[in-house]
Design a protein around this motif. Structure first.
Motif, mmCIF file in Angstrom:
data_model
loop_
_atom_site.group_PDB
_atom_site.id
_atom_site.type_symbol
_atom_site.label_atom_id
_atom_site.label_comp_id
_atom_site.label_asym_id
_atom_site.label_seq_id
_atom_site.Cartn_x
_atom_site.Cartn_y
_atom_site.Cartn_z
ATOM 1 N N UNK A 126 81.667 71.776 44.441
ATOM 2 C CA UNK A 126 82.971 71.345 43.932
ATOM 3 C C UNK A 126 84.037 71.484 45.018
ATOM 4 N N UNK A 127 83.995 72.606 45.734
ATOM 5 C CA UNK A 127 84.955 72.821 46.817
ATOM 6 C C UNK A 127 84.698 71.831 47.950
ATOM 7 N N UNK A 128 83.413 71.572 48.221
ATOM 8 C CA UNK A 128 83.069 70.602 49.258
ATOM 9 C C UNK A 128 83.595 69.214 48.944
ATOM 10 N N UNK A 129 83.589 68.852 47.660
ATOM 11 C CA UNK A 129 84.111 67.542 47.259
ATOM 12 C C UNK A 129 85.610 67.455 47.554
ATOM 13 N N UNK A 130 86.326 68.540 47.312
ATOM 14 C CA UNK A 130 87.767 68.570 47.590
ATOM 15 C C UNK A 130 88.012 68.520 49.095
ATOM 16 N N UNK A 131 87.244 69.297 49.859
ATOM 17 C CA UNK A 131 87.398 69.292 51.325
ATOM 18 C C UNK A 131 87.091 67.933 51.921
ATOM 19 N N UNK A 132 86.147 67.223 51.305
ATOM 20 C CA UNK A 132 85.792 65.896 51.807
ATOM 21 C C UNK A 132 86.980 64.938 51.738
ATOM 22 N N UNK A 133 87.846 65.130 50.758
ATOM 23 C CA UNK A 133 88.986 64.218 50.568
ATOM 24 C C UNK A 133 90.206 64.629 51.382
ATOM 25 N N UNK A 134 90.161 65.804 51.996
ATOM 26 C CA UNK A 134 91.318 66.265 52.772
ATOM 27 C C UNK A 134 91.493 65.408 54.028
ATOM 28 N N UNK A 135 92.706 64.981 54.268
ATOM 29 C CA UNK A 135 93.021 64.138 55.416
ATOM 30 C C UNK A 135 94.248 64.712 56.115
ATOM 31 N N UNK A 136 94.452 64.299 57.338
ATOM 32 C CA UNK A 136 95.650 64.715 58.061
ATOM 33 C C UNK A 136 95.343 65.007 59.515
ATOM 34 N N UNK A 137 96.388 64.973 60.334
ATOM 35 C CA UNK A 137 96.189 65.191 61.774
ATOM 36 C C UNK A 137 95.684 66.591 62.104
ATOM 37 N N UNK A 138 95.914 67.555 61.191
ATOM 38 C CA UNK A 138 95.480 68.936 61.451
ATOM 39 C C UNK A 138 94.030 69.169 61.061
ATOM 40 N N UNK A 139 93.399 68.159 60.415
ATOM 41 C CA UNK A 139 92.021 68.308 59.940
ATOM 42 C C UNK A 139 91.058 67.873 61.037
ATOM 43 N N UNK A 140 90.220 68.774 61.483
ATOM 44 C CA UNK A 140 89.175 68.471 62.464
ATOM 45 C C UNK A 140 87.832 68.772 61.822
ATOM 46 N N UNK A 141 86.849 67.911 62.074
ATOM 47 C CA UNK A 141 85.537 68.080 61.453
ATOM 48 C C UNK A 141 84.432 68.114 62.496
ATOM 49 N N UNK A 142 83.403 68.885 62.179
ATOM 50 C CA UNK A 142 82.189 68.916 62.996
ATOM 51 C C UNK A 142 81.025 68.961 62.014
ATOM 52 N N UNK A 143 80.084 68.011 62.153
ATOM 53 C CA UNK A 143 78.969 67.891 61.202
ATOM 54 C C UNK A 143 79.483 67.813 59.762
ATOM 55 N N UNK A 144 80.568 67.041 59.570
ATOM 56 C CA UNK A 144 81.184 66.827 58.257
ATOM 57 C C UNK A 144 81.844 68.082 57.693
ATOM 58 N N UNK A 145 81.982 69.132 58.494
ATOM 59 C CA UNK A 145 82.623 70.365 58.035
ATOM 60 C C UNK A 145 83.967 70.534 58.737
ATOM 61 N N UNK A 146 84.973 70.944 57.967
ATOM 62 C CA UNK A 146 86.286 71.229 58.554
ATOM 63 C C UNK A 146 86.168 72.479 59.418
ATOM 64 N N UNK A 147 86.705 72.388 60.630
ATOM 65 C CA UNK A 147 86.664 73.531 61.544
ATOM 66 C C UNK A 147 88.082 74.063 61.732
ATOM 67 N N UNK A 148 88.169 75.350 61.990
ATOM 68 C CA UNK A 148 89.461 75.990 62.219
ATOM 69 C C UNK A 148 89.879 75.738 63.656
ATOM 70 N N UNK A 149 90.979 75.011 63.827
ATOM 71 C CA UNK A 149 91.431 74.677 65.183
ATOM 72 C C UNK A 149 92.497 75.646 65.681
#
Length: 202
Positions: free
Chosen positions: A96-119
């Motif tokens: 459920x949380x992954x579904x919400x993270x999948x929809x997150x957008x924005x210049x601060x969002x960086x992904x690796x292997x479809x996972x949001x990474x802390x920049x």
């Protein structure tokens, strides 16, 4: 808009896909060596035992052969983010949380292997705790639901191995019998002679 914590999680092995699961809920990438059914068991285990309680999951014997590293990596993929510290100990539905993270957008969002990474820099202990409290309020499954989940317990791998060895012995014995019968047929010259009917070899 507040996100309600899931309340419809059924219990037991029939909990494969809930009727209100959307197709995109299963968009998480499978880690190497994982099947969808194993991911579903991990999903239940995380809800019942809490994110990050790897030893409890291992002791439950619901995922024989899986290591802590494997479970952690697959949990990251289910959550859709690499950092899991803010969910540690929470009884939440990772998909459920992954579904919400999948929809997150924005210049601060960086992904690796479809996972949001802390920049940014490493989160402080206070920030991790603040996020954990927020996630508990938004996502934690009701206690009466997660306590009632029954995790599957596959047969002990050692017992299965012994059973397969016995099956192999039986098959080898059967194969030896077939080879002996073929040799007997070849010696007599025809299948008919082996069954009691005399017929000259052509």
């Amino acid at each position: 808009m507040a996100i309600e914590a899931p309340r419809s999680m059924p219990t037991g092995q029939r909990n494969v896909v809930r009727s209100n699961d959307s197709a995109s809920l299963w968009n998480c990438t499978l880690s190497p060596g994982w099947t969808r059914s194993e991911v579903q068991v991990l999903r239940q285990a995380l809800i019942k035992l809490g994110i990050g309680n790897w030893m409890k999951i291992i002791e439950s014997e619901c995922l024989p052969g899986k290591t802590i590293a494997q479970m952690n990596l697959q949990t990251q993929r289910m959550l859709g983010q690499q950092s899991t510290a803010e969910f540690n100990g929470l009884h939440v539905d990772a998909l459920q949380i992954g579904q919400i993270n999948e929809m997150r957008q924005g210049p601060e969002i960086r992904r690796k292997n479809n996972c949001i990474v802390n920049t940014g820099g490493k989160l402080t202990r206070e920030e991790v705790e603040r996020r954990r409290k927020e996630h508990r309020a938004k996502f934690e499954v009701a206690e009466d639901v997660w306590t009632s989940i029954v995790l599957p317990r596959p047969d002990n791998p050692l017992v299965l191995l012994d059973r397969k060895r016995e099956e192999l012995k039986s098959l080898v014995k059967e194969l030896d019998n077939v080879v002996a019968r073929i040799a007997a047929i070849e010696q007599t010259g025809s299948l008919d002679q082996a069954t009691g009917t005399k017929r000259p070899r052509e």
